[in-house]
Design a protein around this motif. Sequence first.
Motif, short mmCIF file in Angstrom:
data_model
loop_
_atom_site.label_atom_id
_atom_site.label_comp_id
_atom_site.label_asym_id
_atom_site.label_seq_id
_atom_site.Cartn_x
_atom_site.Cartn_y
_atom_site.Cartn_z
N VAL A 62 -29.03 1.33 5.88
CA VAL A 62 -28.80 -0.11 5.82
C VAL A 62 -29.05 -0.72 7.19
O VAL A 62 -28.99 -0.04 8.21
N GLU A 63 -29.34 -2.01 7.20
CA GLU A 63 -29.70 -2.67 8.46
C GLU A 63 -28.60 -3.57 8.99
O GLU A 63 -28.69 -4.07 10.10
N ARG A 64 -27.60 -3.85 8.17
CA ARG A 64 -26.51 -4.66 8.70
C ARG A 64 -25.20 -4.21 8.09
O ARG A 64 -25.18 -3.49 7.14
N LYS A 77 -23.45 -11.73 3.97
CA LYS A 77 -24.81 -11.20 4.19
C LYS A 77 -24.80 -9.68 4.17
O LYS A 77 -25.69 -9.04 3.61
N HIS A 117 -26.66 -7.41 1.42
CA HIS A 117 -27.69 -6.46 1.87
C HIS A 117 -27.42 -5.06 1.32
O HIS A 117 -28.31 -4.40 0.80
N ARG A 118 -26.16 -4.63 1.41
CA ARG A 118 -25.87 -3.26 1.01
C ARG A 118 -25.92 -3.10 -0.53
O ARG A 118 -26.35 -2.06 -1.03
N GLU A 156 -27.87 -4.88 -2.41
CA GLU A 156 -29.32 -4.88 -2.71
C GLU A 156 -29.92 -3.49 -2.47
O GLU A 156 -30.77 -3.03 -3.24
N ARG A 157 -29.45 -2.82 -1.42
CA ARG A 157 -29.93 -1.46 -1.15
C ARG A 157 -29.55 -0.54 -2.32
O ARG A 157 -30.34 0.32 -2.73
#
Lengths: 65, 353
Positions: A63-65, A38, A42-43, A45-46
Amino acid sequence: MCNLVNIARTVGSNRIVPTFAVPYPLGNPQASAEEQWKMRMHRVERAVQALQTDVQEQTLFAVER
Amino acid sequence: MKKKAVHYLNQFFGQVGGEDMADFEPVLHDGALGCSNIFNGVAKNVEITHTLICGDNFVASHPEEAVERCLKFLEGKSFDLFIAGPAFKAGRYGNACGLVGKAVSEKFRVPVISSMNVENPGVELFRKDIYIFKGGARATTMKPDIEAMAAFADKIAADQRLLPAAMEGYFGRGIRHQVFLADLGLEPVPACDRAVDMLLAKLNGAPFETELPIPAQDLVAIAPAIKDIRKAKIALVSSGGIVPSDNPDRIESCSATRWGKYDIAALERFPAGEYKTIHAGYDPAVANQNPNVVVPLDAIRELQKQGVLGEVDDYFYTTVGTGTTQGEAARMGQEISAVLHARGVEGVILTAT
């Protein structure tokens, strides 16, 4: 995508996505395989969003995670 | 009575361990340790009374926490100077020396002295904040590098007149003072004569040195955003040293001068065993178990499958970014980007370790 964000700024990177750690930018041996996946997704995708974003100066994409 | 100094060292020079201990959390030791003893052996007016040790990766991954915890250790301690390194050409160590040194200088208002090689990115990041002496590339120059720091620390401790950066041997901090040349032991030539001398040298094609250097800014032109990424070709590039396990192009593990381009058209992800990292600057254990944590091919393929991304270049491009000079890095970057342009690549995800 890098861990040492201030060095990325010094060498002139314009779109910067922070990574998790130096030896495993998009992994974390402390976390489960699912959590790591995940985080990696996520990163990345950023980073893909960053490529599609117009910037006027060196920009950090949080980033959020 | 000697002045007291605290010495900052990374996990390696703090004798905790090598790359496997790079996540080591900060500790403060009483007394000198390892290369602190060289300092204490040559310094006449300063003695290192404590050593502060922290792993380079810990600082890189948790800069705020690392700095805060280092500062906490120093609260209530009596010291007059702070010594950091030498960090040679080790980028993470230079970054740590600079980050911690800058924070110590701001909070405790003591002079901070470090030493780094000109190629260490820590120089450009922190030369304005702390004294960074011009050091060697490798630990073989430990002794002369520490002697230069100790000699300067002695001058500060003895309240001696400090000379300009170039004369003392540290990287200029961008601070300008008015001085009489005679006080520096130089021939007192008036400014108008110096200016005319420079102009004559310039007209004659002879070397001359400006007295007002304008810092060169290494800015890179900003590429426009990709309009429709579903129609664009994206490539993966990395300085993390991931290569096919036999490293066919013999890319160097350190101070790289070569890069490689490898076919990933048939791969959904990098399989462990068939790909590995040859980068000598970080612990390879996790990357070798799963090279996708360095070059995220698996995540890129997933985004492709989801239709978020269009095409992914059939090759990925790789080299090693430890000890690699900025000159070599720039050349390899230009060579790689020429290939990317020729292949119609419009966007790159570059991962660095």
